[in-house]
Design a protein around this motif. Structure first.
Motif: not given
Length: 152
Positions: A112-138
């Motif tokens: 079991t891989d349990v991964i927590d991450f956050a991108s820098p740049l505040g709201p812009l980083g959160r947008l990158a997480d939600v739109t790209v990295l939340n599907w790309y990283m898994p």
């Protein structure tokens, strides 16, 4: 870690013992081979062999047309049951990957891989997480796990 952190978990059954899977997941060369599609290579720290608690490695890879470096340290160690790697330097504001290994069936391991991450740049980083990295990283982790399943 303040702010919003993305979280995901992936489970994989591997036809090897927990100790074999534990060792394979700490092997730097196996990691770089599993990430060949992004031309990943170890460029600093322990660049060969198996990592141990307290040790670190810097990986360089190409994602989204950009070359990135991430330095991770093994911060927790409970062979052959679990270990944790955390980003010391790199593209994320926060990165923590917990690896769990438990016997499953006859001779297999449930990883079991349990991964927590956050991108820098505040709201812009959160947008990158939600739109790209939340599907790309898994997808990256599943690809790595498929490599491990095929080679173990």
């Amino acid at each position: 870690m303040g702010g919003v952190v993305s979280h995901f978990e992936i489970t994989t059954v591997l036809s090897a013992s927990p100790s074999q899977v534990f060792d394979a997941c700490l092997d730097v060369e196996a990691h770089t081979r599993s990430m060949a599609s992004s031309r990943e290579r170890a460029v600093g720290g322990n660049t060969r062999g198996r990592l141990a608690v307290g040790e670190m490695v810097t990986f360089q890879a190409r994602h989204f047309g950009v070359t990135w470096q991430l330095t991770a340290r093994i911060t927790s160690w409970n062979p052959p049951h679990s270990f944790v790697d955390e980003q010391e330097a790199g593209p994320f504001q926060y990165w923590r990957h917990v690896h769990h290994f438990e016997p499953h069936g006859q001779g297999d391991t449930l990883m079991t891989d349990v991964i927590d991450f956050a991108s820098p740049l505040g709201p812009l980083g959160r947008l990158a997480d939600v739109t790209v990295l939340n599907w790309y990283m898994p997808r990256l982790v599943r690809s790595r796990n498929a490599y491990l399943a095929a080679t173990l």
